[in-house]
Design an enzyme around this catalytic site. Structure first.
Site, short mmCIF file in Angstrom:
data_model
loop_
_atom_site.label_atom_id
_atom_site.label_comp_id
_atom_site.label_asym_id
_atom_site.label_seq_id
_atom_site.Cartn_x
_atom_site.Cartn_y
_atom_site.Cartn_z
N ASN A 1 -14.45 -22.01 -28.04
CA ASN A 1 -14.78 -21.05 -29.09
C ASN A 1 -13.73 -19.93 -29.13
O ASN A 1 -13.64 -19.12 -28.21
CB ASN A 1 -16.19 -20.48 -28.80
CG ASN A 1 -16.64 -19.46 -29.84
OD1 ASN A 1 -15.84 -18.76 -30.43
ND2 ASN A 1 -17.94 -19.39 -30.05
N LYS B 1 -14.87 -16.32 -28.69
CA LYS B 1 -15.23 -15.97 -27.31
C LYS B 1 -13.99 -15.82 -26.45
O LYS B 1 -13.91 -14.92 -25.64
CB LYS B 1 -16.13 -17.05 -26.72
CG LYS B 1 -17.54 -16.98 -27.18
CD LYS B 1 -18.33 -17.83 -26.23
CE LYS B 1 -19.69 -18.16 -26.73
NZ LYS B 1 -20.26 -19.22 -25.89
N ASP C 1 -22.59 -18.87 -21.40
CA ASP C 1 -23.55 -19.37 -22.38
C ASP C 1 -24.29 -18.14 -22.88
O ASP C 1 -24.63 -17.25 -22.11
CB ASP C 1 -24.51 -20.38 -21.76
CG ASP C 1 -25.22 -21.16 -22.85
OD1 ASP C 1 -24.53 -21.81 -23.66
OD2 ASP C 1 -26.46 -21.12 -22.93
N SER C 2 -24.50 -18.10 -24.17
CA SER C 2 -25.08 -16.88 -24.72
C SER C 2 -25.95 -17.21 -25.90
O SER C 2 -25.95 -18.34 -26.41
CB SER C 2 -23.95 -15.92 -25.14
OG SER C 2 -23.05 -16.60 -26.00
N GLY D 1 -21.22 -15.18 -35.38
CA GLY D 1 -22.61 -15.57 -35.11
C GLY D 1 -23.63 -14.63 -35.75
O GLY D 1 -23.60 -14.37 -36.96
N TYR D 2 -24.51 -14.09 -34.93
CA TYR D 2 -25.62 -13.26 -35.43
C TYR D 2 -25.24 -11.78 -35.55
O TYR D 2 -26.10 -10.95 -35.85
CB TYR D 2 -26.83 -13.40 -34.50
CG TYR D 2 -27.42 -14.80 -34.50
CD1 TYR D 2 -28.44 -15.16 -35.38
CD2 TYR D 2 -26.94 -15.77 -33.63
CE1 TYR D 2 -28.98 -16.44 -35.39
CE2 TYR D 2 -27.46 -17.07 -33.63
CZ TYR D 2 -28.48 -17.39 -34.51
OH TYR D 2 -29.00 -18.66 -34.52
N ASP D 3 -23.97 -11.43 -35.33
CA ASP D 3 -23.56 -10.01 -35.39
C ASP D 3 -24.01 -9.31 -36.68
O ASP D 3 -24.47 -8.18 -36.62
CB ASP D 3 -22.04 -9.88 -35.24
CG ASP D 3 -21.60 -9.98 -33.78
OD1 ASP D 3 -22.45 -9.80 -32.89
OD2 ASP D 3 -20.41 -10.23 -33.54
N LYS E 1 -17.93 -2.84 -29.86
CA LYS E 1 -18.76 -3.98 -29.42
C LYS E 1 -18.31 -4.45 -28.04
O LYS E 1 -19.13 -4.66 -27.16
CB LYS E 1 -18.67 -5.13 -30.43
CG LYS E 1 -19.53 -6.31 -30.01
CD LYS E 1 -19.34 -7.57 -30.84
CE LYS E 1 -20.11 -8.73 -30.20
NZ LYS E 1 -19.84 -10.02 -30.78
N HIS F 1 -23.48 -7.69 -24.51
CA HIS F 1 -23.99 -8.57 -23.45
C HIS F 1 -22.84 -9.22 -22.69
O HIS F 1 -22.84 -9.32 -21.48
CB HIS F 1 -24.90 -9.64 -24.06
CG HIS F 1 -24.32 -10.35 -25.26
ND1 HIS F 1 -23.64 -9.69 -26.26
CD2 HIS F 1 -24.28 -11.67 -25.59
CE1 HIS F 1 -23.23 -10.57 -27.15
NE2 HIS F 1 -23.61 -11.77 -26.77
P1 IMP Z 1 -22.86 -20.94 -27.01
O1 IMP Z 1 -21.49 -21.13 -27.55
O2 IMP Z 1 -23.58 -22.19 -26.67
O3 IMP Z 1 -22.90 -19.92 -25.90
O4 IMP Z 1 -23.69 -20.36 -28.23
C1 IMP Z 1 -23.81 -19.03 -28.42
C2 IMP Z 1 -24.37 -18.75 -29.79
O5 IMP Z 1 -25.13 -17.56 -29.69
C3 IMP Z 1 -23.27 -18.46 -30.81
O6 IMP Z 1 -22.95 -19.57 -31.58
C4 IMP Z 1 -23.89 -17.38 -31.65
O7 IMP Z 1 -24.69 -17.98 -32.64
C5 IMP Z 1 -24.80 -16.65 -30.68
N1 IMP Z 1 -24.07 -15.50 -30.07
C6 IMP Z 1 -23.71 -15.37 -28.78
N2 IMP Z 1 -23.04 -14.22 -28.58
C7 IMP Z 1 -22.97 -13.63 -29.78
C8 IMP Z 1 -22.36 -12.41 -30.22
O8 IMP Z 1 -21.72 -11.66 -29.49
N3 IMP Z 1 -22.51 -12.15 -31.51
C9 IMP Z 1 -23.18 -12.97 -32.38
N4 IMP Z 1 -23.73 -14.11 -32.03
C10 IMP Z 1 -23.64 -14.44 -30.72
#
Ligand code: IMP
Length: 193
Positions: free
Chosen positions: A9, A12, A67-68, A149-151, A171, A176
């Protein structure tokens, strides 16, 4: 010290890279283009470990993965580990629309949510993990152009604007991910000295 950053990503990679390089002297972050494992864990920690272990197995170098997701209180912590695919595919716009629709009739006091990030570090000396939580609430509509994402639908505690309206530097100083990285940086600085 070299650490493989086990994520594909780009958002990220840039957020993690910017924060971590500033916090740990002499750290070299390496990209990862090896195989992506199936993320079938049942928690942020399990998923982060799956990704970090796969990168370590592939590269032989200490590897980190995160993971987030966003946990919404009235949805019992969902979307949680399913945040990236909440509306079925990896579509951020559809994910946000679905979340806003699910909370359409929910008043402001009951829209509490938090971004959560767990980072796993896996290397020859073992495994460690670090978790950061950024509390806030879900907005009624999308606002802002920054982030991902959800920002655009997340209003951090102490603010009246969404995370997507914040300067990325702001930010990155409190998110987080920043909180989890701060713990990781403290750990890396301690083992380096
Ligand atoms: P991962 O790549 O499996 O960790 O999925 C994390 C998902 O959580 C992302 O695709 C976003 O939808 C959401 N997410 C995680 N961190 C953030 C952030 O900092 N801002 C907005 N969305 C986030």
């Amino acid at each position: 010290m070299q650490i493989v950053l086990a994520t594909h990503n780009v958002h990220k990679v840039s957020e993690l890279g910017a924060i971590l390089s500033a916090a740990v002297e002499g750290l070299e972050l390496l990209g990862y283009d090896g195989p992506e494992p199936v993320e079938d864990g049942t928690s942020y920690l399990e998923n982060a470990l799956i990704k970090a272990r796969a990168a370590f197995a592939h590269t032989g170098l200490p590897s980190m993965a995160d993971d987030s997701g966003i946990a919404v209180e009235i949805l019992g912590g969902s979307p949680g580990i399913f945040s990236a695919r909440w509306a079925g595919g990896r579509d951020n716009i559809a994910n946000r629309r679905l979340l806003l629709a699910q909370l359409r009739d929910v008043v402001e006091e009951h829209r509490a949510a938090a971004f959560v990030c767990t980072i796993a570090l896996v290397g020859p000396d073992g495994e460690a993990s670090f978790t950061g939580i950024w509390p806030g609430r879900v907005a009624f509509e999308e606002q802002g152009e920054h982030g991902f994402g959800y920002d655009p639908v997340f209003i951090p505690e102490g603010f009246e604007v969404t995370a997507a309206e914040l300067d990325p530097e702001v930010k990155n100083s409190m998110s987080h991910r920043a909180l989890a990285l701060e713990q990781l940086a403290t750990y890396l600085n301690a083992i380096a000295n």
